[in-house]
Design a protein around this motif. Structure first.
Motif, mmCIF file in Angstrom:
data_model
loop_
_atom_site.group_PDB
_atom_site.id
_atom_site.type_symbol
_atom_site.label_atom_id
_atom_site.label_comp_id
_atom_site.label_asym_id
_atom_site.label_seq_id
_atom_site.Cartn_x
_atom_site.Cartn_y
_atom_site.Cartn_z
ATOM 1 N N CYS A 182 0.920 -1.140 -0.083
ATOM 2 C CA CYS A 182 0.036 0.074 0.034
ATOM 3 C C CYS A 182 0.901 1.232 0.188
ATOM 4 O O CYS A 182 0.389 2.163 -0.548
ATOM 5 C CB CYS A 182 -0.914 0.036 1.269
ATOM 6 N N ARG A 183 1.758 1.099 0.862
ATOM 7 C CA ARG A 183 2.833 2.330 0.720
ATOM 8 C C ARG A 183 3.476 2.656 -0.522
ATOM 9 O O ARG A 183 3.548 3.534 -1.132
ATOM 10 C CB ARG A 183 4.003 2.092 1.687
ATOM 11 N N ASP A 184 3.953 1.535 -1.222
ATOM 12 C CA ASP A 184 4.514 1.737 -2.424
ATOM 13 C C ASP A 184 3.616 2.131 -3.476
ATOM 14 O O ASP A 184 3.728 3.098 -4.269
ATOM 15 C CB ASP A 184 5.091 0.331 -3.112
ATOM 16 N N ASN A 185 2.400 1.771 -3.520
ATOM 17 C CA ASN A 185 1.268 2.234 -4.439
ATOM 18 C C ASN A 185 1.022 3.551 -4.019
ATOM 19 O O ASN A 185 0.615 4.344 -5.105
ATOM 20 C CB ASN A 185 -0.020 1.342 -4.071
ATOM 21 N N LEU A 186 0.873 4.064 -3.018
ATOM 22 C CA LEU A 186 0.546 5.590 -2.555
ATOM 23 C C LEU A 186 1.701 6.434 -3.071
ATOM 24 O O LEU A 186 1.350 7.358 -3.690
ATOM 25 C CB LEU A 186 0.417 5.463 -1.001
ATOM 26 N N LEU A 187 3.093 6.001 -3.115
ATOM 27 C CA LEU A 187 4.013 6.847 -3.517
ATOM 28 C C LEU A 187 4.180 6.834 -5.019
ATOM 29 O O LEU A 187 4.243 8.187 -5.561
ATOM 30 C CB LEU A 187 5.170 5.878 -3.212
ATOM 31 N N GLN A 188 3.537 5.934 -5.617
ATOM 32 C CA GLN A 188 3.297 6.006 -7.003
ATOM 33 C C GLN A 188 2.317 6.797 -7.450
ATOM 34 O O GLN A 188 2.473 7.736 -8.628
ATOM 35 C CB GLN A 188 3.047 4.568 -7.607
ATOM 36 N N LYS A 189 1.214 7.280 -6.691
ATOM 37 C CA LYS A 189 0.060 7.953 -7.097
ATOM 38 C C LYS A 189 0.233 9.312 -6.369
ATOM 39 O O LYS A 189 -0.411 10.206 -6.911
ATOM 40 C CB LYS A 189 -1.077 7.435 -6.662
ATOM 41 N N ALA A 190 1.127 9.587 -5.469
ATOM 42 C CA ALA A 190 1.433 10.920 -4.972
ATOM 43 C C ALA A 190 2.069 11.887 -5.984
ATOM 44 O O ALA A 190 2.675 11.329 -6.846
ATOM 45 C CB ALA A 190 2.231 10.781 -3.831
ATOM 46 N N THR A 191 1.783 13.160 -5.970
ATOM 47 C CA THR A 191 2.294 13.935 -6.748
ATOM 48 C C THR A 191 3.568 14.896 -6.002
ATOM 49 O O THR A 191 3.442 15.275 -4.812
ATOM 50 C CB THR A 191 1.209 14.905 -7.134
ATOM 51 N N LYS A 192 4.654 14.955 -6.753
ATOM 52 C CA LYS A 192 5.703 15.650 -6.376
ATOM 53 C C LYS A 192 5.598 17.260 -6.304
ATOM 54 O O LYS A 192 4.865 17.702 -7.153
ATOM 55 C CB LYS A 192 7.004 15.517 -7.360
ATOM 56 N N PHE A 193 5.767 17.866 -4.975
ATOM 57 C CA PHE A 193 5.692 19.230 -5.014
ATOM 58 C C PHE A 193 6.559 19.922 -5.897
ATOM 59 O O PHE A 193 6.370 21.077 -6.368
ATOM 60 C CB PHE A 193 6.091 19.522 -3.658
ATOM 61 N N GLU A 194 7.661 19.442 -6.494
ATOM 62 C CA GLU A 194 8.553 20.099 -7.247
ATOM 63 C C GLU A 194 7.630 20.424 -8.772
ATOM 64 O O GLU A 194 8.183 21.299 -9.462
ATOM 65 C CB GLU A 194 9.842 19.384 -7.585
ATOM 66 N N GLY A 195 6.664 19.928 -9.011
ATOM 67 C CA GLY A 195 5.697 20.018 -10.237
ATOM 68 C C GLY A 195 4.763 21.217 -9.941
ATOM 69 O O GLY A 195 3.818 21.320 -10.821
ATOM 70 N N ALA A 196 4.673 22.014 -8.799
ATOM 71 C CA ALA A 196 3.862 22.825 -8.510
ATOM 72 C C ALA A 196 4.230 24.144 -9.153
ATOM 73 O O ALA A 196 5.486 24.728 -8.754
ATOM 74 C CB ALA A 196 3.606 22.994 -6.977
ATOM 75 N N ILE A 197 3.320 24.893 -9.608
ATOM 76 C CA ILE A 197 3.513 26.279 -10.169
ATOM 77 C C ILE A 197 2.776 27.302 -9.352
ATOM 78 O O ILE A 197 2.754 28.627 -9.220
ATOM 79 C CB ILE A 197 3.003 26.400 -11.569
ATOM 80 N N PHE A 198 2.032 26.811 -8.193
ATOM 81 C CA PHE A 198 1.249 27.713 -7.468
ATOM 82 C C PHE A 198 2.141 27.915 -6.080
ATOM 83 O O PHE A 198 3.354 27.057 -5.859
ATOM 84 C CB PHE A 198 -0.017 27.174 -7.146
ATOM 85 N N PHE A 201 2.684 9.752 11.376
ATOM 86 C CA PHE A 201 2.517 8.285 11.265
ATOM 87 C C PHE A 201 3.854 7.798 11.043
ATOM 88 O O PHE A 201 4.862 8.094 10.565
ATOM 89 C CB PHE A 201 1.643 7.840 9.967
ATOM 90 N N THR A 202 3.802 6.477 11.719
ATOM 91 C CA THR A 202 5.056 5.647 11.493
ATOM 92 C C THR A 202 5.086 5.210 10.137
ATOM 93 O O THR A 202 6.338 5.186 9.268
ATOM 94 C CB THR A 202 5.152 4.217 12.446
ATOM 95 N N GLU A 203 3.812 4.765 9.363
ATOM 96 C CA GLU A 203 4.269 4.644 7.781
ATOM 97 C C GLU A 203 3.547 5.816 7.160
ATOM 98 O O GLU A 203 2.592 6.400 7.342
ATOM 99 C CB GLU A 203 2.748 3.420 7.741
ATOM 100 N N ASN A 204 4.674 6.034 6.309
ATOM 101 C CA ASN A 204 4.569 7.344 5.560
ATOM 102 C C ASN A 204 5.417 7.083 4.264
ATOM 103 O O ASN A 204 6.287 6.268 4.215
ATOM 104 C CB ASN A 204 4.992 8.365 6.451
ATOM 105 N N ILE A 205 5.403 7.910 3.313
ATOM 106 C CA ILE A 205 5.992 7.831 1.930
ATOM 107 C C ILE A 205 7.280 8.634 1.763
ATOM 108 O O ILE A 205 7.750 8.903 0.759
ATOM 109 C CB ILE A 205 5.084 8.258 0.884
ATOM 110 N N GLY A 206 7.545 9.504 3.156
ATOM 111 C CA GLY A 206 8.592 10.330 3.050
ATOM 112 C C GLY A 206 8.205 11.835 2.574
ATOM 113 O O GLY A 206 6.965 12.178 2.450
#
Length: 546
Positions: A197-213, A232-237
């Protein structure tokens, strides 16, 4: 058991089980196996620690110890008396005691703690320090529990029933509630591990470096993975947003904001996506694909001139200015410039002039913005009506042409009758024959007025091309009725204003001051332009002429 509970002191005694009613227990889930083990313990050893009760009417409400009351009721029945500590407590005090008592005992779920902590926090009016003190929790523990309130009821139930682990719940709490239940179903059905689940969430998360706002507001957001690392102990970094819908919405709002700003400068601004590059091209004055300097200046007042903002991931927010959205017209203008150059190069030596090449055809804009069209139509209508009122002979001819083309049916008959009554100073006849006789009997000057009035009445219903034709037919001089003003300039973008200023020759009169002002706000630019010492009379921009 009869006692006076008017004091706030603890009273130790025994109470019949059938005199006890449930309270606001923060526990909502009772593990059947644990409950069975407790019943066996009570059979063997009895109740070791008294339950906590408070008097409510002629009953006693459980403050802490509902599992013991349930187990004793199963083992001994309703008439058995259970050891109890009884104390007068308010609703708030009872809930606080219940929470503290239960949290120090085994097997209270984290979701139960979270819900109870949320209620206490509400009573403390959002004061987290006071809430942590009342619960005897550390601040990090309170923050972690409150973060779980972002879970849906279904996820909380699954965690209470141990269908999923705390690690699963922590990961689900980092995404929006709309996505939690579908994800929960997959976790349960496919027995997905926390790591998966953690790996899957990481794949779907959006990097903040892609923000223009501006991401300043995201610093404390629960969907910010950096915030999640402290919860949380469990997180994606760090460096990710786990709410892609919100992230994309903010990017889209930023793009629209940039577009709004650019529309002050250009007539047309588009946010481009995949495949849109074929619909526009960069407009240049010089080079192989240049349209020439005069035409380039004229193009700035065209509705097809503008800018693009990239909506593509790799170039998100990138702005391209001086763009033409009418490639057919652009190619035509390039061809005209090339033809003009050839003519210049093949002319006799004595006729050649070392100057910027001018196009063989008159530089013009292919399209005018909708706002300018609407304004221009208002001016045209007004001028045409005034000219028709002064030219009865041409009014007759124009009305005849409309009748021949079938366009007179748009005229309001009741309006014409009112006009007749005003000019003839008599009611409009009842029959057509009477009307013919009455009109023919009018003096020539009144017949002329009727002809002009009929033409005037048609103007508002005409098409733009018909009004334009009328103005040309009337030889109407716009300069006698209109000149450049603030209302007109306010409708233009800065690129259009620049084109108009160059076209009428005001740029030469203003010199360097014009270039400086052009870089500022449009309002100031307009004030400077209209305040310049310039002969405005007769300076009619091409976009306004018939």
């Amino acid at each position: 058991m009869e006692r006076n509970f008017a004091t706030a002191q603890d009273v130790l005694g025994t109470v019949r089980l059938d005199a006890i009613i449930p309270g606001k227990n923060p526990r909502t889930h009772f593990n059947p196996q644990k409950q069975s083990e407790l019943e066996e313990s009570i059979k063997e050893k009895g109740i070791i620690q008294p339950v906590r009760l408070r008097p409510v009417g002629d009953k006693f409400e459980i403050v802490a110890g509902e599992r013991r009351v349930r187990a004793a009721l199963t083992v001994y029945g309703p008439s058995w008396e259970i050891p109890a500590i009884i104390k007068e407590l308010s609703d708030d005090e009872a809930e606080e005691v219940a929470l503290v008592e239960n949290t120090i005992r085994d097997d209270m779920s984290v979701t139960e703690e979270a819900k109870a902590a949320g209620r206490i926090l509400s009573r403390c009016k959002g004061d987290r320090e006071e809430t942590a003190r009342l619960l005897a929790w550390t601040m990090p523990k309170l923050v972690r529990r409150l973060a779980l309130l972002e879970l849906t009821d279904e996820v909380m139930t699954a965690l209470d029933e141990r269908t999923i682990s705390t690690g699963h719940a922590e990961l689900l709490a980092t995404v929006s509630k709309e996505k939690q239940n579908p994800a929960l179903q997959k976790i349960v059905d496919l027995k997905l591990s926390v790591q998966f689940c953690r790996d899957n969430l990481l794949q779907k998360a959006t990097k903040f470096e892609g923000a223009i706002f501006d991401t300043a507001d995201c610093a404390s957001c629960r969907f910010n993975s950096e915030t999640q690392t402290s919860l949380f102990t469990e997180n994606i970094g760090k460096g990710y947003c786990t709410n892609s819908d919100c992230f994309e919405k903010k990017n889209a709002e930023k793009l629209e904001g940039v577009k709004t700003e650019l529309l002050e400068e250009f007539p047309t601004v588009r946010i481009i996506g995949a495949g849109d590059h074929a619909s526009f091209s960069t407009l240049e004055a010089e080079g192989n694909l240049g349209v020439g300097h005069e035409q380039y200046s004229a193009c700035k007042s065209c509705g097809d001139f503008g800018a693009t903002i990239s909506g593509l991931v790799n170039d998100l927010g990138k702005i391209s200015k001086s763009v033409c959205f009418n490639q057919t017209c652009q190619q035509k203008k390039v061809a005209e410039r090339i033809k003009a150059e050839k003519n210049r190069n093949t002319a006799p030596p004595e006729k050649q002039k070392p100057s910027i090449v001018k196009n063989a055809t008159k530089p013009s804009a292919s399209e005018v913005s909708a706002k300018v069209k609407e304004y221009r139509r208002t001016i045209w209508n007004s001028v045409a009506k005034r000219e028709f009122a002064q030219q009865p002979d041409k009014s007759r001819a124009f009305v005849f042409s409309l009748g021949a083309s079938g366009d007179l049916h748009h005229v309001d008959r009741s309006k014409l009758k009112e006009i007749y009554q005003k000019i003839a100073e008599a009611p409009y006849p009842d029959t057509q024959q009477e009307a013919l006789l009455a009109v023919s009997a009018l003096p020539p000057e009144k017949q002329n007025k009727l002809a002009s009035a009929l033409a005037v009445a048609t103007v508002d219903k005409l098409t733009e091309n018909q009004v334009k034709t009328a103005g040309q037919f009337l030889n109407a001089d716009l300069a006698s009725y209109w000149q450049i003003n603030s209302e007109y300039l306010a409708l233009l973008t800065k690129s259009e204003i620049e084109s108009v200023v160059v076209e009428v020759g005001l740029d030469a009169a203003m010199g360097e001051n014009f270039k400086k002002t052009l870089g500022g706000k449009k309002d100031e630019l307009i004030k400077t332009i209209l305040g310049a010492p310039f002969a405005w009379k007769g300076a009619i921009p091409k976009m306004m002429v018939w």
